[in-house]
Design a protein around this motif. Structure first.
Motif, mmCIF file in Angstrom:
data_model
loop_
_atom_site.group_PDB
_atom_site.id
_atom_site.type_symbol
_atom_site.label_atom_id
_atom_site.label_comp_id
_atom_site.label_asym_id
_atom_site.label_seq_id
_atom_site.Cartn_x
_atom_site.Cartn_y
_atom_site.Cartn_z
ATOM 1 N N HIS A 16 0.838 -1.197 0.000
ATOM 2 C CA HIS A 16 0.000 0.000 0.000
ATOM 3 C C HIS A 16 0.879 1.254 0.000
ATOM 4 C CE1 HIS A 16 -4.195 -1.344 0.408
ATOM 5 N NE2 HIS A 16 -3.717 -2.395 1.073
ATOM 6 N N THR A 17 1.901 1.264 0.845
ATOM 7 C CA THR A 17 2.815 2.414 0.897
ATOM 8 C C THR A 17 3.566 2.573 -0.413
ATOM 9 O OG1 THR A 17 3.101 2.116 3.294
ATOM 10 C CG2 THR A 17 4.756 3.426 2.137
ATOM 11 N N LYS B 161 -8.095 2.326 -1.695
ATOM 12 C CA LYS B 161 -7.365 1.438 -0.783
ATOM 13 C C LYS B 161 -8.094 0.106 -0.612
ATOM 14 C CE LYS B 161 -5.064 4.999 1.985
ATOM 15 N NZ LYS B 161 -4.931 5.621 3.328
ATOM 16 N N ASP C 12 7.118 13.086 0.009
ATOM 17 C CA ASP C 12 5.942 12.236 -0.170
ATOM 18 C C ASP C 12 5.490 11.741 1.199
ATOM 19 O OD1 ASP C 12 4.447 10.438 -2.438
ATOM 20 O OD2 ASP C 12 4.741 9.314 -0.587
ATOM 21 N N GLY C 13 4.206 11.862 1.485
ATOM 22 C CA GLY C 13 3.697 11.492 2.797
ATOM 23 C C GLY C 13 3.940 10.047 3.158
ATOM 24 N N ALA C 14 3.682 9.131 2.214
ATOM 25 C CA ALA C 14 3.873 7.709 2.491
ATOM 26 C C ALA C 14 5.354 7.388 2.702
ATOM 27 C CB ALA C 14 3.300 6.875 1.353
ATOM 28 N N ALA D 184 1.330 3.855 -3.235
ATOM 29 C CA ALA D 184 0.981 5.262 -3.058
ATOM 30 C C ALA D 184 2.118 6.161 -3.526
ATOM 31 C CB ALA D 184 0.645 5.545 -1.589
ATOM 32 N N ASP E 117 -1.673 10.158 -2.373
ATOM 33 C CA ASP E 117 -2.333 9.314 -1.385
ATOM 34 C C ASP E 117 -3.640 8.776 -1.971
ATOM 35 O OD1 ASP E 117 -0.357 9.673 0.483
ATOM 36 O OD2 ASP E 117 -1.336 11.410 1.403
ATOM 37 N N ARG F 89 6.437 8.581 6.147
ATOM 38 C CA ARG F 89 5.968 7.691 7.208
ATOM 39 C C ARG F 89 6.832 6.434 7.296
ATOM 40 N NH1 ARG F 89 0.946 9.769 5.395
ATOM 41 N NH2 ARG F 89 0.704 8.088 3.849
#
Length: 593
Positions: free
Chosen positions: A313-314, A329, A455-457, A317, A323, A460
């Protein structure tokens, strides 16, 4: 007993004393700079000769201080009004003094500060007259560079010497008035050197980062002796951040650690080839990592299939550049599980060793789903399964991430896919870290980390890695030139707070405000970073208790291995006449002392 503690004789001259077989002269500080920072007297403490420094402090009772300030304000105001009546222009110094006196009076009245009588004396020792004159001139030059005014104790040499003895007696009483904040800036008389970490054998631990910019002493630092083993290196382009990171990596390899590197510009390739490391050139023909690979379980009972689905998933993305919505998702989750089921991989751990699916298998499942969200996802994945980027991520893994030094070289990849490739390489490194049978220190270097941080993913994933790395005796070293991508996001600041080693090199004026706020820099430290030369850095510890300005230095052999200066590499050729600089990054971060 008392006779044995003193010199055999004292001979008093106009400006000097003959104390036994040595000479001494005392200088008195009569003027101080208008603004100072904490530890501003450190250059005097690091004077290489024999210098005694005495600071005498006497508190002034608040009623006496208030009365004195009242008289001072009245005198300044009277002089200002008299000049105004005579048509004189305002005196800027007098106006500033009046404003300072008024502000100080209000602080004392509110109990926010006190006044102190302070005297500062400097006694220089030398074996003969010529040496004494040279040493005294050197001390005077240092004092004047700190904007202090000094004067010799003419015909008061004996009281001056006595004032600097550890007796606590001010025999000169040449004092100035300081408030609490100004006096606090003089304390403590801190050393500019970091505390030396020692190993179990009592020997100094760590690696040489460079030389102290103030004292010239070696700066040894052991990241694996800190609360956590992570580091963050921030600098503008060309300041030498990659050079310093490669220098530390090379020296850590000498101590027996293993390391993995994410190298977007192929700057670590020569280093890896020199020390017998393994280079994984993603983007080259036949070099591929399959994101669907299921790693072996590090501990019995771990659900590696579920963890792999979460990583996918990450990864997807980041690959798709946005996202995903909740509907996307859900569709993607069903499709990933279905792709694994079609090749016989289920929740049964015995099936996890079977050949995993590929990205094209996921696209096939999405196309068969029939929903609009699934069709949109399949269309967005088409360039990576059947289009121009199909060879990068679609297919079985062909590269192994094993060895004492593994460098994932990403320069051959298009910029559009460097971020997902970095994430995939980091995942391969993390699988290696968590499943390695041998216990030992490991370092993961992520150069140009801003590619993932934007990038947000990706941010994280880096955050989770920074939090969990310590459990596996692993340090995460992030190197980046874009402070905004790191410090303007909550995840970026959390990553910085989880780095016990923080290195700042030259900064751009546009970024120094953000850097100063997040790293709690004083004015002098900000000015140092704005004017730092290539290779000069500020090393901070995560708890802010220790910091040091240093100059990175490399031996000639080390410099030849880690430099990427195109001007230097242009003169180096292989036996067949082809310049080895051709395949290296044309940046300007190669630096030598």
């Amino acid at each position: 007993m008392l006779d044995a503690a003193g010199p055999e004789a004292i001979e008093v001259h106009a400006r000097a004393l003959a104390v036994g077989a040595r000479l001494a002269t005392t200088l008195v500080v009569t003027g101080y700079p208008a603004e100072v920072t904490a530890g501003w007297l450190a250059p005097l403490l690091n004077f290489p000769g024999h210098l005694d420094i005495a600071l005498h402090i006497e508190p002034v009772p608040n009623p006496v201080a208030a009365a004195g300030l009242k008289k001072q304000r009245a005198r300044l105001e009277s002089g200002r009004r008299a000049g105004y009546d005579k048509g004189h222009l305002d005196d800027p110094e007098e106006e500033a003094a009046a404003a300072d006196a008024a502000e100080l009076a209000y602080r004392i009245a509110r109990g926010e500060g006190k006044l102190f009588h302070v005297a500062l004396y400097l006694t220089v020792h030398a074996p003969d007259e010529n040496s004494l004159a040279e040493q005294a001139a050197a001390v005077r030059a240092i004092a004047e560079s700190l904007l202090m005014t000094v004067a010799p104790t003419t015909y008061r040499a004996l009281p001056g010497w006595l004032a600097t003895l550890p007796l606590g007696i001010d025999t000169l009483k040449i004092r100035r008035t300081f408030d609490t904040a100004a006096l606090a800036a003089c304390f403590p008389f801190i050393s500019p050197d970091l505390p030396t970490a020692t190993g179990s054998d009592g020997e100094a631990a760590g690696v040489l980062y460079g030389l102290n910019a103030v004292s010239g002493t070696p700066v040894l630092w052991d990241r694996f002796a800190q609360d956590n083993y992570n580091s963050i290196t921030l600098a503008r382009s060309g300041a030498g951040k990659s050079y310093l990171a490669k220098l530390e990596l090379l020296r850590l390899l000498f101590t027996g650690i293993t390391a993995s590197v994410i190298d977007p510009e192929d700057e670590y390739v020569r280093l890896a080839e020199t020390v017998g490391g393994h280079v994984v050139a993603l983007g080259a023909d036949g070099v591929r990592l399959n994101p669907f690979d299921i790693p072996p379980a590090a501990h019995s009972g771990e659900d590696m299939l579920t963890r792999r689905v979460l990583f996918l998933h990450t990864f997807l993305a980041v690959l798709l550049g946005a996202d995903l919505t909740a509907a996307e998702k859900a569709v993607l989750d069903r499709a990933i599980l279905a792709a694994y089921t079609r090749v016989g991989i289920t929740s049964d751990a015995r099936t996890w060793t079977r050949t995993p699916p590929h990205l094209s298998d996921l696209t096939t499942v999405l196309e068969e789903d029939g929903s609009q969200a699934a069709a949109d996802l399949a269309d967005r994945l088409a360039p990576y399964t059947a289009g121009s980027h199909a060879k990068l991520f679609n297919g079985p893994s062909t590269a192994a991430a094993t060895g004492h030094l593994v460098v994932f070289a990403l320069r051959q990849l298009p910029d559009e896919v460097k971020a997902p490739a970095m994430l995939l390489a980091l995942d391969a490194i993390w699988r290696q870290v968590t499943s390695r049978p041998a216990v030992g220190r490991h370092l993961v270097v992520v150069d140009e980390a801003w590619l993932l941080m934007r990038d947000g993913a990706g941010a994280r994933f880096l955050f989770r890695m920074a939090k969990a790395a310590r459990k596996y005796w692993t340090g995460l070293a992030m190197v980046t030139q874009d402070a905004d991508d790191v410090l303007t996001s909550p995840l970026g600041r959390a990553i910085v707070s989880n780095a016990a080693t923080q290195v700042l090199l030259r900064q751009a004026p546009q970024a120094i405000g953000t850097i100063s706020e997040n790293f709690h820099l004083c004015h002098g430290e900000k000015e140092f970073l704005l004017s730092a030369s290539r290779g000069e850095a500020l090393l901070l510890t995560g708890d802010r208790r220790h910091k040091v300005a240093l100059i990175s230095v490399a031996a000639p052999g080390e410099h030849e291995v880690i430099t990427t200066d195109p001007g230097e590499l242009a003169g180096q050729y292989t036996d067949d006449g082809v310049g080895i600089a051709g395949d290296l990054a044309a940046d300007d971060e190669g630096w030598a002392p």
